[in-house]
Write a protein that holds these residues in place. Structure first.
Motif, PDB file in Angstrom:
ATOM      1  N   VAL A   1       3.094  10.081  -4.973  1.00 43.81           N
ATOM      2  CA  VAL A   1       1.672  10.274  -5.268  1.00 43.81           C
ATOM      3  C   VAL A   1       1.268  11.689  -4.861  1.00 43.81           C
ATOM      4  O   VAL A   1       0.521  12.359  -5.555  1.00 43.81           O
ATOM      5  CB  VAL A   1       0.822   9.230  -4.502  1.00 43.81           C
TER       6      VAL A   1
ATOM      7  N   SER B   1       7.124   7.308  -7.995  1.00 43.61           N
ATOM      8  CA  SER B   1       6.711   6.836  -6.672  1.00 43.61           C
ATOM      9  C   SER B   1       5.920   7.865  -5.884  1.00 43.61           C
ATOM     10  O   SER B   1       5.138   7.498  -5.007  1.00 43.61           O
ATOM     11  CB  SER B   1       7.940   6.432  -5.858  1.00 43.61           C
TER      12      SER B   1
ATOM     13  N   THR C   1       0.837  -1.189   0.000  1.00 49.25           N
ATOM     14  CA  THR C   1       0.000   0.000   0.000  1.00 49.25           C
ATOM     15  C   THR C   1       0.876   1.245   0.000  1.00 49.25           C
ATOM     16  O   THR C   1       2.088   1.180   0.226  1.00 49.25           O
ATOM     17  CB  THR C   1      -0.906   0.030   1.250  1.00 49.25           C
ATOM     18  N   ASN C   2       0.236   2.375  -0.222  1.00 50.78           N
ATOM     19  CA  ASN C   2       0.955   3.642  -0.182  1.00 50.78           C
ATOM     20  C   ASN C   2       1.479   3.908   1.223  1.00 50.78           C
ATOM     21  O   ASN C   2       0.902   3.455   2.209  1.00 50.78           O
ATOM     22  CB  ASN C   2       0.034   4.782  -0.622  1.00 50.78           C
TER      23      ASN C   2
ATOM     24  N   LYS D   1       4.153   5.456  -3.386  1.00 50.47           N
ATOM     25  CA  LYS D   1       3.583   4.168  -3.781  1.00 50.47           C
ATOM     26  C   LYS D   1       4.699   3.239  -4.238  1.00 50.47           C
ATOM     27  O   LYS D   1       5.695   3.676  -4.819  1.00 50.47           O
ATOM     28  CB  LYS D   1       2.552   4.331  -4.895  1.00 50.47           C
TER      29      LYS D   1
END
Length: 134
Positions: A77, A75, A17-18, A33
């Motif tokens: 977000v 990566s 998961t993030n 992420k």
């Protein structure tokens, strides 16, 4: 012979998961992420540069700095590195340039280290160091 595939089913595997990461005391948390292998292959390919060897043959050379930047951009977000207002504030027009302007050298390095961690890079190295200390 029947193969038991249950051990390979997604339900038995931890979902990545993030991750929230505080890269700097004066900025909000970044949301990062994990990257899938196929996406990483694209990033590696984008980080290759055309060159010539000593005999004049065309070769491709891996640009580690370009890869590091593209992996970071892929990566992150949040903040949205494509946001025109944020880019304008920092006087840039590219996501990689935005990250470079927002962060200090140590913050940039720490961010990259965290991204490597969430993608599983270095896990074996950390384990080996720990075992060597024992």
């Amino acid at each position: 012979m029947a193969e038991n595939l249950q051990g390979f089913m997604r339900k038995n595997r931890a979902t990545k998961t993030n991750v929230n990461y505080k890269v700097s005391d004066d900025l909000d948390e970044f949301v990062l992420k994990p990257i899938k292998p196929k996406e990483n292959d694209v990033l590696v390919n984008e980080s290759m540069e055309a060159s010539m060897d000593s005999e004049g043959n065309s070769i491709r050379i891996f640009n580690e700095a370009a890869y590091r930047e593209t992996l970071i951009v892929a990566s992150v977000v949040s903040p949205n590195t494509l946001n025109a207002g944020l880019q304008d504030f920092y006087g840039v027009s590219e996501p990689g340039d935005l990250i470079n302007e927002m962060l200090t050298i140590s913050e940039y390095r720490n961010l990259f280290d965290k991204i490597q961690e969430i993608n599983g890079f270095g896990a074996n190295l950390k384990k080996a160091v720990k075992e060597a200390k024992n």
